[in-house]
Design a protein around this motif. Sequence first.
Motif, PDB file in Angstrom:
ATOM      1  N   TYR A   1       0.844  -1.158   0.011  1.00  0.00           N
ATOM      2  CA  TYR A   1       0.107   0.099  -0.107  1.00  0.00           C
ATOM      3  C   TYR A   1       0.774   1.351  -0.047  1.00  0.00           C
ATOM      4  O   TYR A   1       0.309   2.122   0.088  1.00  0.00           O
ATOM      5  N   CYS A  56       0.708   3.817  10.784  1.00  0.00           N
ATOM      6  CA  CYS A  56       1.072   3.783   9.382  1.00  0.00           C
ATOM      7  C   CYS A  56       0.176   5.129   9.053  1.00  0.00           C
ATOM      8  O   CYS A  56      -0.811   5.451   9.564  1.00  0.00           O
ATOM      9  N   CYS A  95       5.061   7.806   2.313  1.00  0.00           N
ATOM     10  CA  CYS A  95       5.727   6.903   3.372  1.00  0.00           C
ATOM     11  C   CYS A  95       7.089   7.097   3.542  1.00  0.00           C
ATOM     12  O   CYS A  95       7.727   6.689   4.736  1.00  0.00           O
ATOM     13  N   HIS A 104      -1.417   5.394   6.067  1.00  0.00           N
ATOM     14  CA  HIS A 104      -2.558   4.821   4.931  1.00  0.00           C
ATOM     15  C   HIS A 104      -3.357   3.657   5.826  1.00  0.00           C
ATOM     16  O   HIS A 104      -3.234   2.483   5.293  1.00  0.00           O
ATOM     17  N   THR A 159       3.014   4.656  -0.512  1.00  0.00           N
ATOM     18  CA  THR A 159       3.170   5.868  -1.518  1.00  0.00           C
ATOM     19  C   THR A 159       4.654   6.563  -1.337  1.00  0.00           C
ATOM     20  O   THR A 159       5.005   6.327  -0.343  1.00  0.00           O
TER      21      THR A 159
END
Length: 326
Positions: free
Chosen positions: A298, A321, A303, A323, A300
């Motif tokens: 997941y 996290c 991050c 996300h 991006t």
Amino acid sequence: MANLLEARDVTVSYLSSDGSHTALDRVSFSLGKGESVGLVGESGSGKTTLGLSILRLLPQNAVYGAGSILYDGKDLLSMDEKSISRVRGKDISIVFQDPLASLDPLFTVGYQIAETVRAHRPGIGKAELGTIVISIMEAAGLAGAESLQHRYPHELSGGMRQRVMIAIALVNNPVLLIADEPTTALDVTIQAQIIDLLKRAKQQYSLTILLITHDLGVAYELVDRFIIMYGGVIVEQGHREEIFAKPYHPYTKALLMAIPELMDIAVHNPHRLSAIPGAVRPHYDKYRGCRFYDRCSYRTPECLDKDPDLTEYSPGHPARCIHPLL
Ligand SMILES: Nc1ncnc2c1ncn2[C@@H]1O[C@H](COP(=O)(O)OP(=O)(O)OP(=O)(O)O)[C@@H](O)[C@H]1O
Ligand SMILES: [Mg+2]
């Protein structure tokens, strides 16, 4: 639930020939009285380091940084050696993966259980000691304790040796039991019996348990709550049902997908994973951004901006996290 133990910002580094490596990076958590908590994560995530930190049993090359572990109003990390040795094996005890390495081959198992009692009650009478040894062996599921107590560790099976270790850990009525991969070396049937034994001990002695394992499935049987570790930090915490039904962190989700029985139920998840590709990056403390970045489905570019903080996305269920899988 009143807290029994409260760890704040526990930081541990190991010194080696190539410098210092942070194994625990500001780890904070608490254990409620009578609660069972599963500390889960892959190899190298810092689980054993955390377990050993609580009792200050880390090897010589380990260095504690900032942080505290409050137990009964006192900081275990700053108390003197005499005080911590009174806590070890009495209030807090620990069981390791390999009972053969922990038991002394030269003494009978009964003698070794008795010695644990004597260490904290030097004046105890012989008759009382004998009774205590037999009754704890029976409680640990060691049938025929009367004769079994005279056996040496190598004369017992792996499962029985682990029961002896649990008897040793429980004989002084501890408040907290730390069990570090207690079933990993055992076959599946024996594994289930040991978990069952811990479950009974939890009820019988209102024991608080910290079960360290890389196996979410095994831990589920015993624990109320999970702490998920990755690369020296806690990435998620929550009640066991929430963790299983609604993991927020992609790493936790990947761990769940790696449990075969769960995958059979999760028909809506067509991607079968037998393991998470890749490994915990060594020297994860030397990088920027999220520690799980290179293995995350997941991810991006954001991050990589910074290592995220633990954020409480729902009550008692924080994740680290940006996300979360909400
Ligand atoms: N004695 C040591 N000296 C140097 N580094 C160490 C030492 N013990 C552990 N480490 C390092 O600290 C990190 C955490 O190790 P730890 O043993 O706590 O992980 P773990 O989660 O218990 O792993 P496992 O599931 O394999 O038992 C790893 O990177 C490991 O290599
Ligand atoms: Mg370990």
